[in-house]
Design a protein around this motif. Structure first.
Motif, PDB file in Angstrom:
ATOM      1  N   UNK A 123       0.806  -1.223   0.000  1.00 61.06           N
ATOM      2  CA  UNK A 123       0.000   0.000   0.000  1.00 61.06           C
ATOM      3  C   UNK A 123       0.842   1.278   0.000  1.00 61.06           C
ATOM      4  N   UNK A 124       1.944   1.299   0.742  1.00 59.78           N
ATOM      5  CA  UNK A 124       2.711   2.541   0.853  1.00 59.78           C
ATOM      6  C   UNK A 124       4.024   2.513   0.064  1.00 59.78           C
ATOM      7  N   UNK A 125       4.165   1.579  -0.858  1.00 59.18           N
ATOM      8  CA  UNK A 125       5.354   1.551  -1.711  1.00 59.18           C
ATOM      9  C   UNK A 125       5.249   2.654  -2.766  1.00 59.18           C
ATOM     10  N   UNK A 126       6.378   3.201  -3.188  1.00 50.33           N
ATOM     11  CA  UNK A 126       6.360   4.298  -4.168  1.00 50.33           C
ATOM     12  C   UNK A 126       6.226   3.791  -5.615  1.00 50.33           C
ATOM     13  N   UNK A 127       5.090   3.211  -5.918  1.00 51.03           N
ATOM     14  CA  UNK A 127       4.847   2.648  -7.249  1.00 51.03           C
ATOM     15  C   UNK A 127       4.840   3.740  -8.308  1.00 51.03           C
ATOM     16  N   UNK A 128       5.133   3.369  -9.541  1.00 52.41           N
ATOM     17  CA  UNK A 128       5.133   4.310 -10.658  1.00 52.41           C
ATOM     18  C   UNK A 128       3.711   4.651 -11.081  1.00 52.41           C
ATOM     19  N   UNK A 129       2.802   3.702 -10.935  1.00 49.94           N
ATOM     20  CA  UNK A 129       1.422   3.847 -11.392  1.00 49.94           C
ATOM     21  C   UNK A 129       0.495   3.871 -10.179  1.00 49.94           C
ATOM     22  N   UNK A 130      -0.345   4.872 -10.105  1.00 46.95           N
ATOM     23  CA  UNK A 130      -1.339   4.961  -9.032  1.00 46.95           C
ATOM     24  C   UNK A 130      -2.677   4.541  -9.622  1.00 46.95           C
ATOM     25  N   UNK A 131      -2.967   3.246  -9.531  1.00 46.87           N
ATOM     26  CA  UNK A 131      -4.170   2.715 -10.163  1.00 46.87           C
ATOM     27  C   UNK A 131      -4.569   1.415  -9.488  1.00 46.87           C
ATOM     28  N   UNK A 132      -5.854   1.101  -9.563  1.00 44.51           N
ATOM     29  CA  UNK A 132      -6.342  -0.194  -9.097  1.00 44.51           C
ATOM     30  C   UNK A 132      -6.257  -1.235 -10.206  1.00 44.51           C
ATOM     31  N   UNK A 133      -5.933  -0.787 -11.419  1.00 45.90           N
ATOM     32  CA  UNK A 133      -5.857  -1.684 -12.583  1.00 45.90           C
ATOM     33  C   UNK A 133      -4.473  -2.332 -12.656  1.00 45.90           C
ATOM     34  N   UNK A 134      -4.125  -3.040 -11.573  1.00 47.79           N
ATOM     35  CA  UNK A 134      -2.797  -3.622 -11.432  1.00 47.79           C
ATOM     36  C   UNK A 134      -2.930  -5.109 -11.120  1.00 47.79           C
ATOM     37  N   UNK A 135      -2.013  -5.889 -11.668  1.00 49.61           N
ATOM     38  CA  UNK A 135      -1.983  -7.332 -11.430  1.00 49.61           C
ATOM     39  C   UNK A 135      -0.693  -7.685 -10.692  1.00 49.61           C
ATOM     40  N   UNK A 136      -0.801  -8.577  -9.735  1.00 48.19           N
ATOM     41  CA  UNK A 136       0.352  -9.037  -8.962  1.00 48.19           C
ATOM     42  C   UNK A 136       0.673 -10.473  -9.386  1.00 48.19           C
TER      43      UNK A 136
END
Length: 171
Positions: free
Chosen positions: A78-91
């Motif tokens: 949740x608090x990682x500095x991801x490049x994309x701020x979206x819920x459209x993400x797959x793990x």
């Protein structure tokens, strides 16, 4: 080698793949501490098949490699500095190549197919975590364009708290 979603009939072959890998790799310090019947659990495998989230590379009747791709993440994401701020993400989870198929580029091929599948589905990014000293996996993901995001302590039921490296691929 055929890339496809896992089917109900694949369950025992997939479980066997994980168990063979655990038997062979459990003493390797870079192995992510999976445990037979616990992680990946039978329930996790079956649910992933049922939800069409488990992908395989099949060699005839054999399952040579598999990976789960879904939106489930641990709290530390949740608090990682991801490049994309979206819920459209797959793990990506529990990527495995059967020991008999090692060294043939199947992990790369499997992930490339998942990337293409998720891109077509309109996802914005793929994310994953790699246990800190698994340099082989890190090299693979870096070659595929995943960007290192952060080293972080994450909690997983099967291993407790451990240090992982987070990676992301913007699609």
């Amino acid at each position: 080698m055929i890339f496809r979603k896992a089917e109900k009939e694949d369950f025992y072959k997939i479980r066997s793949l994980y168990w063979n890998l655990i038997n062979q790799e459990q003493d390797d310090p870079s192995f992510p501490h999976w445990k037979k019947g616990i992680h990946p659990s039978d329930e996790m495998i079956q649910n992933s098949i049922d939800r069409e989230e488990l992908y395989v590379l099949a060699d005839g009747d054999e399952i040579a490699a598999c990976v789960i791709a879904n939106d489930e993440k641990v709290d530390g994401y949740a608090d990682a500095p991801w490049q994309i701020d979206s819920d459209e993400v797959i793990i990506l989870h529990v990527l495995a190549v059967h020991p008999d198929y090692r060294g043939k580029g199947l992990a790369r091929r499997l992930v490339e197919n998942v990337i293409e599948q998720e891109r077509k589905a309109g996802k914005k990014a793929l994310r994953l975590d790699v246990i800190e000293n698994n340099t082989t996996a890190e090299k693979l993901y870096q070659k595929l364009g995943f960007r290192y995001i952060q080293t972080k302590t994450l909690y997983y039921d099967v291993v407790g708290e451990m240090t992982f490296k987070l990676y992301e691929l913007v699609l």
